[in-house]
Design an enzyme around this catalytic site. Structure first.
Site, PDB file in Angstrom:
ATOM      1  N   GLU A 132      -4.173  30.533  21.066  1.00 14.12           N
ATOM      2  CA  GLU A 132      -3.113  31.435  20.608  1.00 14.12           C
ATOM      3  C   GLU A 132      -2.548  30.985  19.252  1.00 14.12           C
ATOM      4  O   GLU A 132      -2.135  31.802  18.436  1.00 14.12           O
ATOM      5  CB  GLU A 132      -1.975  31.481  21.640  1.00 14.12           C
ATOM      6  CG  GLU A 132      -2.369  32.112  22.970  1.00 14.12           C
ATOM      7  CD  GLU A 132      -1.372  31.842  24.078  1.00 14.12           C
ATOM      8  OE1 GLU A 132      -1.304  32.661  25.013  1.00 14.12           O
ATOM      9  OE2 GLU A 132      -0.668  30.799  24.060  1.00 14.12           O
ATOM     10  N   THR A 176       0.210  35.147  24.555  1.00 17.17           N
ATOM     11  CA  THR A 176      -0.372  36.353  25.150  1.00 17.17           C
ATOM     12  C   THR A 176       0.370  36.707  26.430  1.00 17.17           C
ATOM     13  O   THR A 176       1.111  35.897  26.984  1.00 17.17           O
ATOM     14  CB  THR A 176      -1.862  36.123  25.463  1.00 17.17           C
ATOM     15  OG1 THR A 176      -1.984  35.001  26.353  1.00 17.17           O
ATOM     16  CG2 THR A 176      -2.653  35.856  24.197  1.00 17.17           C
ATOM     17  N   LYS A 178       4.268  40.316  31.084  1.00 15.18           N
ATOM     18  CA  LYS A 178       4.131  39.274  32.108  1.00 15.18           C
ATOM     19  C   LYS A 178       3.462  38.032  31.524  1.00 15.18           C
ATOM     20  O   LYS A 178       2.319  38.076  31.081  1.00 15.18           O
ATOM     21  CB  LYS A 178       3.314  39.827  33.278  1.00 15.18           C
ATOM     22  CG  LYS A 178       3.118  38.847  34.415  1.00 15.18           C
ATOM     23  CD  LYS A 178       2.426  39.516  35.588  1.00 15.18           C
ATOM     24  CE  LYS A 178       2.097  38.505  36.673  1.00 15.18           C
ATOM     25  NZ  LYS A 178       1.009  37.600  36.296  1.00 15.18           N
ATOM     26  N   ASP A 179       4.179  36.911  31.558  1.00 10.02           N
ATOM     27  CA  ASP A 179       3.607  35.673  31.033  1.00 10.02           C
ATOM     28  C   ASP A 179       3.915  34.509  31.965  1.00 10.02           C
ATOM     29  O   ASP A 179       4.370  34.703  33.104  1.00 10.02           O
ATOM     30  CB  ASP A 179       4.107  35.402  29.596  1.00 10.02           C
ATOM     31  CG  ASP A 179       5.491  34.777  29.560  1.00 10.02           C
ATOM     32  OD1 ASP A 179       6.204  34.786  30.599  1.00 10.02           O
ATOM     33  OD2 ASP A 179       5.881  34.261  28.489  1.00 10.02           O
ATOM     34  N   MET A 180       3.664  33.274  31.487  1.00  7.57           N
ATOM     35  CA  MET A 180       3.881  32.093  32.337  1.00  7.57           C
ATOM     36  C   MET A 180       4.830  31.077  31.709  1.00  7.57           C
ATOM     37  O   MET A 180       4.982  29.973  32.233  1.00  7.57           O
ATOM     38  CB  MET A 180       2.527  31.437  32.657  1.00  7.57           C
ATOM     39  CG  MET A 180       1.630  32.329  33.511  1.00  7.57           C
ATOM     40  SD  MET A 180      -0.025  31.636  33.794  1.00  7.57           S
ATOM     41  CE  MET A 180       0.358  30.142  34.699  1.00  7.57           C
ATOM     42  N   GLU A 181       5.447  31.421  30.572  1.00 10.31           N
ATOM     43  CA  GLU A 181       6.308  30.446  29.886  1.00 10.31           C
ATOM     44  C   GLU A 181       7.652  31.002  29.381  1.00 10.31           C
ATOM     45  O   GLU A 181       8.626  30.248  29.266  1.00 10.31           O
ATOM     46  CB  GLU A 181       5.580  29.862  28.642  1.00 10.31           C
ATOM     47  CG  GLU A 181       4.348  29.044  28.936  1.00 10.31           C
ATOM     48  CD  GLU A 181       3.090  29.893  29.054  1.00 10.31           C
ATOM     49  OE1 GLU A 181       3.117  31.065  28.632  1.00 10.31           O
ATOM     50  OE2 GLU A 181       2.078  29.395  29.575  1.00 10.31           O
ATOM     51  N   ASP A 206      -4.149  41.699  28.768  1.00 12.69           N
ATOM     52  CA  ASP A 206      -4.608  42.378  29.988  1.00 12.69           C
ATOM     53  C   ASP A 206      -3.546  43.353  30.479  1.00 12.69           C
ATOM     54  O   ASP A 206      -2.360  43.168  30.238  1.00 12.69           O
ATOM     55  CB  ASP A 206      -4.930  41.351  31.082  1.00 12.69           C
ATOM     56  CG  ASP A 206      -3.799  40.355  31.282  1.00 12.69           C
ATOM     57  OD1 ASP A 206      -3.746  39.356  30.536  1.00 12.69           O
ATOM     58  OD2 ASP A 206      -2.941  40.602  32.141  1.00 12.69           O
TER      59      ASP A 206
END
Ligand code: SAH
Length: 236
Positions: free
Chosen positions: A13, A87, A172-175, A198
């Site tokens: 990224e 992302t 929607k992410d993870m961080e 996605d």
């Protein structure tokens, strides 16, 4: 704005961006932590990119690594603005497209299910504020805005979707929310720049769709970040 600090999870990224600005690694800056620092001097501004770093040979993803990176970066670099760039998944039903870049207008957690009173619910959800200039920047750069919704998994369980829909989550992410949490403790403003790899409601397998679109999404992300930097350095 004198010091800008990007916090990025994956090397893929950040790479196009690091190369674009000819950024140099400042070796061992966060040692013994795995986080990596890249720096460049722009006109009147220090540009930092902090990567979460690696463990077991892969990029550290998720809230724990993002919190460590954000905490260390804020304490050591004293940024005027933190930018979480990366992302995300998004929703076709909300008009999202692959490789589309969004600016975040809020950040929440979607997988912290804690029963109790309103105070617990409020804390679990997070709902951290974004930098007050986010909307003006999005308008100037002609980018859509959406609410960042963070969890610890790449997949989406029905209970995650229910939470995302109930609270208007879009990216929607993870961080993101973990970084929002740390920034809120230090009262450092945070800007989210997210590119879609996605579509969570496309029916495709998420990891396969993510992998297929990662390169393209990171290119549009670099393009958007160039404009973000141009905007920030010309305005302040
Ligand atoms: N480690 C894997 C996949 C990483 S995907 C690899 O081989 O590349 C997860 C990363 O992309 C996280 O940093 C997250 O913030 C982001 N991401 C992209 N799409 C996501 C989605 N649909 N849900 C959650 N995170 C997503």
């Amino acid at each position: 704005m004198k010091t800008i600090c990007y916090i990025v999870a994956m090397r893929a990224e950040a790479k196009p961006f690091i190369e674009r600005y000819g950024m140099e690694e400042v070796k061992d800056f966060f040692s013994p932590l795995p986080c990596l620092l890249y720096q460049a001097q722009l006109e009147g501004c220090t540009l930092n990119v902090v990567l979460n770093g690696q463990q077991h040979g892969s990029d550290l993803l998720g809230c724990e690594a993002a919190s460590v990176a954000a905490l260390s970066a804020i304490q050591r670099l004293h940024p005027d603005l933190v930018i979480n760039s990366g992302t995300c998944g998004a929703f076709r039903a909300k008009g999202a497209d692959i490789a589309q870049v969004y600016i975040g207008n809020g950040a929440m957690f979607h997988d912290r299910r804690v029963p109790g009173d309103d105070a617990w619910a409020t804390q679990s959800l997070g709902n951290y504020p974004v930098w007050e200039g986010s909307q003006a920047l999005a308008e100037a750069l002609n980018l859509k805005m959406g609410k960042v919704t963070t969890g610890s998994s790449l997949d989406m369980q029905p209970c995650d979707l229910e939470m995302i829909q109930r609270h208007g989550g879009e990216l929607k992410d993870m961080e993101g929310a973990a970084i929002g949490f740390v920034c809120s403790l230090f009262q450092v403003p945070v800007l989210y720049v997210k590119s879609v790899t996605d579509l969570c409601d496309s029916g495709a397998e998420t990891y396969e769709e993510f992998s297929r679109n990662l390169h393209h999404a990171c290119e549009t992300l670099r393009n958007a970040n160039e404009k973000v930097i141009e905007y920030l350095t010309s305005q302040f």
